[in-house]
Design an enzyme around this catalytic site. Structure first.
Site, mmCIF file in Angstrom:
data_model
loop_
_atom_site.group_PDB
_atom_site.id
_atom_site.type_symbol
_atom_site.label_atom_id
_atom_site.label_comp_id
_atom_site.label_asym_id
_atom_site.label_seq_id
_atom_site.Cartn_x
_atom_site.Cartn_y
_atom_site.Cartn_z
ATOM 1 N N ASP A 15 0.837 -1.196 0.000
ATOM 2 C CA ASP A 15 0.000 0.000 0.000
ATOM 3 C C ASP A 15 0.874 1.250 0.000
ATOM 4 O O ASP A 15 1.777 1.387 0.852
ATOM 5 C CB ASP A 15 -0.891 0.021 1.253
ATOM 6 C CG ASP A 15 -2.121 -0.862 1.113
ATOM 7 O OD1 ASP A 15 -2.380 -1.366 -0.004
ATOM 8 O OD2 ASP A 15 -2.826 -1.054 2.127
ATOM 9 N N LYS A 42 -6.540 -6.791 0.133
ATOM 10 C CA LYS A 42 -7.658 -7.176 1.003
ATOM 11 C C LYS A 42 -7.453 -8.546 1.648
ATOM 12 O O LYS A 42 -7.701 -8.726 2.843
ATOM 13 C CB LYS A 42 -8.974 -7.145 0.215
ATOM 14 C CG LYS A 42 -9.349 -5.752 -0.237
ATOM 15 C CD LYS A 42 -10.679 -5.694 -0.937
ATOM 16 C CE LYS A 42 -10.853 -4.388 -1.693
ATOM 17 N NZ LYS A 42 -10.779 -3.177 -0.877
ATOM 18 N N ASN A 187 -19.896 -4.094 1.025
ATOM 19 C CA ASN A 187 -20.286 -2.830 1.666
ATOM 20 C C ASN A 187 -21.428 -2.235 0.826
ATOM 21 O O ASN A 187 -21.862 -2.840 -0.163
ATOM 22 C CB ASN A 187 -19.089 -1.888 1.841
ATOM 23 C CG ASN A 187 -18.502 -1.419 0.509
ATOM 24 O OD1 ASN A 187 -19.142 -1.511 -0.544
ATOM 25 N ND2 ASN A 187 -17.279 -0.920 0.545
ATOM 26 N N LYS A 227 -22.665 2.919 10.541
ATOM 27 C CA LYS A 227 -23.993 2.508 11.034
ATOM 28 C C LYS A 227 -23.976 1.075 11.557
ATOM 29 O O LYS A 227 -24.823 0.681 12.347
ATOM 30 C CB LYS A 227 -25.020 2.597 9.908
ATOM 31 C CG LYS A 227 -25.404 4.016 9.548
ATOM 32 C CD LYS A 227 -26.604 4.010 8.599
ATOM 33 C CE LYS A 227 -26.390 4.993 7.475
ATOM 34 N NZ LYS A 227 -27.001 4.663 6.216
ATOM 35 N N GLY A 228 -23.066 0.238 11.038
ATOM 36 C CA GLY A 228 -23.025 -1.164 11.471
ATOM 37 C C GLY A 228 -23.176 -2.107 10.300
ATOM 38 O O GLY A 228 -22.697 -1.819 9.206
ATOM 39 N N GLY A 255 -13.159 -2.564 6.264
ATOM 40 C CA GLY A 255 -13.916 -3.730 5.792
ATOM 41 C C GLY A 255 -13.118 -5.006 5.987
ATOM 42 O O GLY A 255 -13.676 -6.061 6.334
ATOM 43 N N ASP A 256 -11.809 -4.915 5.784
ATOM 44 C CA ASP A 256 -10.959 -6.105 5.971
ATOM 45 C C ASP A 256 -10.893 -6.483 7.453
ATOM 46 O O ASP A 256 -10.913 -7.672 7.801
ATOM 47 C CB ASP A 256 -9.542 -5.835 5.440
ATOM 48 C CG ASP A 256 -9.562 -5.501 3.964
ATOM 49 O OD1 ASP A 256 -10.464 -6.004 3.260
ATOM 50 O OD2 ASP A 256 -8.698 -4.731 3.514
ATOM 51 N N GLY A 291 -3.318 3.474 8.384
ATOM 52 C CA GLY A 291 -2.836 2.275 7.696
ATOM 53 C C GLY A 291 -3.906 1.195 7.608
ATOM 54 O O GLY A 291 -5.002 1.327 8.162
HETATM 55 O O1 RIB Z 1 -9.343 -2.880 1.667
HETATM 56 C C1 RIB Z 1 -8.191 -2.069 1.642
HETATM 57 C C2 RIB Z 1 -7.193 -2.640 0.668
HETATM 58 O O2 RIB Z 1 -7.698 -2.564 -0.638
HETATM 59 C C3 RIB Z 1 -5.885 -1.890 0.644
HETATM 60 O O3 RIB Z 1 -4.952 -2.440 1.548
HETATM 61 C C4 RIB Z 1 -5.455 -1.958 -0.805
HETATM 62 O O4 RIB Z 1 -4.300 -2.703 -0.971
HETATM 63 C C5 RIB Z 1 -6.640 -2.561 -1.556
HETATM 64 O O5 RIB Z 1 -6.393 -3.853 -1.913
#
Ligand code: RIB
Length: 309
Positions: A15, A42, A187, A227-228, A255-256, A291
């Site tokens: 990233d 991700k 999402n 919101k959840g 999200g990850d 990050g």
């Molecule tokens: O969900 C975030 C990720 O999406 C970042 O780390 C980027 O590398 C993209 O893959």
């Protein structure tokens, strides 16, 4: 307690995150207000989130033999991630992501180039059969070819492994993929792109979730940022609120964080709603830090937030 095994089929990229008040226009250069590089992608972010949340995370991917590939190996080693299904691709470089982070809102915009992981194939999934078969949960996304995601979900189903599809980024896929999903976790933006329905309100999210279920998913779990998350399907219909946080620093990777935490909790046998709360707590801590992978919280931090209510 033994750590619950979670297989992650996805990509690693480096990233490259730039902080600025806004994106430049075409032909324009603007001054940035910060830069940071670090581990991303991700799949890898979800594996790191799962490992820190207490899971036995196993990464299935391809990286290049280069500096970014070394960054991946170092990050996975630091969090004890199993790399027995990681292939070093001698023909392609490790990928990278351009990430714009707004200094105003903490929100982001991303361009990701998957690099070596764009070659991740159904043959790689076949080679990882033992890793998948011995896991409780498999999670995959769409940053590697969708045919590979399909192969991973099919392999997991064959072995009775719980399947989670995080359909990010949203790309065109055959509806057949949803029939392989215990949980599909878009999402709002992805849910809207994939179903063709607007997803702004909770009612919209429920309509989109019903559409994923109609297409074959056992459950749809639409994440709604601050919101959840809304769950609909075999596990019932539930809106689980997000944790209130004092300050959002960066939402990239939230999200990850959610998906990694959710996967571990499911692998540990928690109910779907408890697992969503666990995922919300994981994401709620990650957004308070800069990050992506580096912002993932530890199990102790997640439990402390859950205990605080
Ligand atoms: O969900 C975030 C990720 O999406 C970042 O780390 C980027 O590398 C993209 O893959």
């Amino acid at each position: 307690m033994a750590r619950a095994p979670v297989a992650v089929l996805g990509i690693f990229v480096a990233d490259l995150a730039f902080r600025a008040p806004r994106l430049p226009l075409m032909g324009e250069t603007i001054l940035g207000q910060g830069f940071k590089d670090g581990p991303g992608g991700k799949g890898s972010n979800q594996a790191i989130a799962a490992a820190r949340a207490g899971g036995d995370a196993r990464m299935i991917t391809r990286i290049g033999r280069d500096t970014f590939g070394e960054m991946a190996q170092k990050a996975w080693a630091a969090d004890g991630i199993d790399t027995s299904a990681v292939v070093i691709d001698e023909t392609a470089p490790t990928g990278a992501a351009f990430i714009f982070v707004s200094t105003e809102t903490g929100n982001n915009a991303i361009i990701v180039e998957s690099g070596a992981a764009a070659h991740l194939s159904p043959d790689d999934v076949a080679a990882a059969e033992a890793v998948i078969a011995s896991s409780r949960v498999l999670i995959t996304q769409f940053e590697q070819p969708t045919v590979t995601a399909l192969a991973g979900l099919t392999m997991a189903r064959k072995h009775g492994v719980i399947t989670i599809l995080n359909p990010a980024p949203a790309v065109e896929v055959t509806d057949a993929i949803y029939g392989l999903c215990d949980y599909v976790t878009p999402n709002e933006t992805e849910a809207s792109a994939l179903t063709g329905l607007p997803v702004v309100t909770e009612d919209d999210a429920l309509a989109a979730a019903k559409e994923f279920v109609r297409r074959g998913a056992k459950n749809a779990l639409i994440t709604l940022g601050g919101k959840g998350a809304l769950l609909h399907g075999e596990a019932g219909t539930h809106m689980v609120p997000a944790f209130k946080v004092p300050r959002v620093v960066e939402t990239t990777g939230a999200g990850d964080a959610f998906n990694g935490g959710f996967a571990v909790a499911l692998a540990e046998g928690k109910s779907p709603v408890e697992a969503i709360r666990f995922g919300c707590a994981t994401a709620g801590i990650s957004v308070q830090r800069p990050g992506t992978a580096p912002s993932m919280p530890t199990r102790a931090e997640i439990e402390a937030l859950l205990a605080s209510g």
